[in-house]
Design a protein around this motif. Sequence first.
Motif, PDB file in Angstrom:
ATOM      1  N   SER A  80     -47.976 -35.546 114.322  1.00  0.00           N
ATOM      2  CA  SER A  80     -47.861 -34.813 113.067  1.00  0.00           C
ATOM      3  C   SER A  80     -47.445 -33.385 113.387  1.00  0.00           C
ATOM      4  CB  SER A  80     -49.186 -34.823 112.296  1.00  0.00           C
ATOM      5  OG  SER A  80     -50.176 -34.134 113.022  1.00  0.00           O
ATOM      6  N   ASN A  82     -47.787 -29.531 113.437  1.00  0.00           N
ATOM      7  CA  ASN A  82     -48.887 -28.565 113.438  1.00  0.00           C
ATOM      8  C   ASN A  82     -48.639 -27.499 112.357  1.00  0.00           C
ATOM      9  OD1 ASN A  82     -50.041 -29.884 115.645  1.00  0.00           O
ATOM     10  ND2 ASN A  82     -48.858 -28.665 117.089  1.00  0.00           N
ATOM     11  N   ASP A  83     -49.710 -26.946 111.830  1.00  0.00           N
ATOM     12  CA  ASP A  83     -49.606 -25.960 110.754  1.00  0.00           C
ATOM     13  C   ASP A  83     -48.778 -24.739 111.144  1.00  0.00           C
ATOM     14  OD1 ASP A  83     -51.119 -27.548 109.088  1.00  0.00           O
ATOM     15  OD2 ASP A  83     -53.011 -26.591 109.642  1.00  0.00           O
ATOM     16  N   ASP A  84     -48.932 -24.274 112.356  1.00  0.00           N
ATOM     17  CA  ASP A  84     -48.253 -23.045 112.794  1.00  0.00           C
ATOM     18  C   ASP A  84     -46.952 -23.325 113.549  1.00  0.00           C
ATOM     19  OD1 ASP A  84     -49.492 -24.215 114.952  1.00  0.00           O
ATOM     20  OD2 ASP A  84     -50.103 -22.313 115.866  1.00  0.00           O
ATOM     21  N   GLU A  85     -46.406 -24.503 113.376  1.00  0.00           N
ATOM     22  CA  GLU A  85     -45.252 -24.946 114.152  1.00  0.00           C
ATOM     23  C   GLU A  85     -43.975 -24.910 113.317  1.00  0.00           C
ATOM     24  OE1 GLU A  85     -44.830 -28.524 117.354  1.00  0.00           O
ATOM     25  OE2 GLU A  85     -45.592 -29.095 115.387  1.00  0.00           O
ATOM     26  N   SER A  86     -42.892 -24.479 113.950  1.00  0.00           N
ATOM     27  CA  SER A  86     -41.601 -24.504 113.255  1.00  0.00           C
ATOM     28  C   SER A  86     -41.045 -25.926 113.309  1.00  0.00           C
ATOM     29  CB  SER A  86     -40.617 -23.542 113.923  1.00  0.00           C
ATOM     30  OG  SER A  86     -40.224 -24.042 115.187  1.00  0.00           O
ATOM     31  N   PRO A 122     -45.824 -31.679 106.735  1.00  0.00           N
ATOM     32  CA  PRO A 122     -46.921 -31.322 105.829  1.00  0.00           C
ATOM     33  C   PRO A 122     -46.469 -31.336 104.370  1.00  0.00           C
ATOM     34  CG  PRO A 122     -46.120 -29.379 107.013  1.00  0.00           C
ATOM     35  CD  PRO A 122     -45.390 -30.565 107.570  1.00  0.00           C
ATOM     36  N   SER A 124     -46.187 -29.114 102.216  1.00  0.00           N
ATOM     37  CA  SER A 124     -45.284 -28.035 101.798  1.00  0.00           C
ATOM     38  C   SER A 124     -43.814 -28.436 101.935  1.00  0.00           C
ATOM     39  CB  SER A 124     -45.567 -26.765 102.614  1.00  0.00           C
ATOM     40  OG  SER A 124     -45.348 -27.007 103.993  1.00  0.00           O
ATOM     41  N   TRP A 125     -43.544 -29.482 102.674  1.00  0.00           N
ATOM     42  CA  TRP A 125     -42.167 -29.962 102.874  1.00  0.00           C
ATOM     43  C   TRP A 125     -41.819 -31.096 101.911  1.00  0.00           C
ATOM     44  CZ3 TRP A 125     -38.430 -28.558 106.556  1.00  0.00           C
ATOM     45  CH2 TRP A 125     -38.813 -27.515 107.417  1.00  0.00           C
TER      46      TRP A 125
END
Length: 138
Positions: A80, A82-86, A122, A124-125
Motif C-alpha cells: 500500500s 504510505n501516507d508520506d510517500e510520493s 489512499p 485522497s486519490w
Amino acid sequence: MAEDSKLWDIICDGPFVPMKTTGEPTMLVPKTRKEYNDADRKAIEKNFQAKKILVCAHERTTQVKQLNIDILTTEYKLFSMNDDESIQDMQTRFTSIINELHSLGEIISRNKFVRKIPSVLPGSWESKVNAITEAKDL
C-alpha cells in the motif's frame, strides 16, 4: 583446516578413485569395490562428504530462493502507499518488488500488477483513480 582443504580439492578436482597397477606394460586401472583397503575406503568417504556439501548447498539455495519468493509475494499482497510517500516513490518501491520477483522466476502478469496500483492508493486519490479507470476501461 586440512580436512576442509581435502574436501575442497575433491570438489575442484573430482572424486578420488582408488587405482591399482596391472599388466605388461604396467597400467593404472580403477580398483573394484572388493579390492578397496581401509585407506581407500577412508579416502572414498571424503568423496561422499564433498558430495553432501554440494547437495546441501543446492538444497539450501533452493530453500532460500523459495523463502525470498514467499516474502516478496507477501509484500506484493500487502502493498500500500504510505501516507508520506510520493507517487513516484511508491511506484519505485512497487516496481522493485515486481522486479525482484521476476528475477527469482516468479512472474506477475502486467495486467495483474497494473490493476493492483489503483487499489493501493489512499482515499485522497479516489477521484483520479476513477477518472483513469473510466478513461482506460480498467
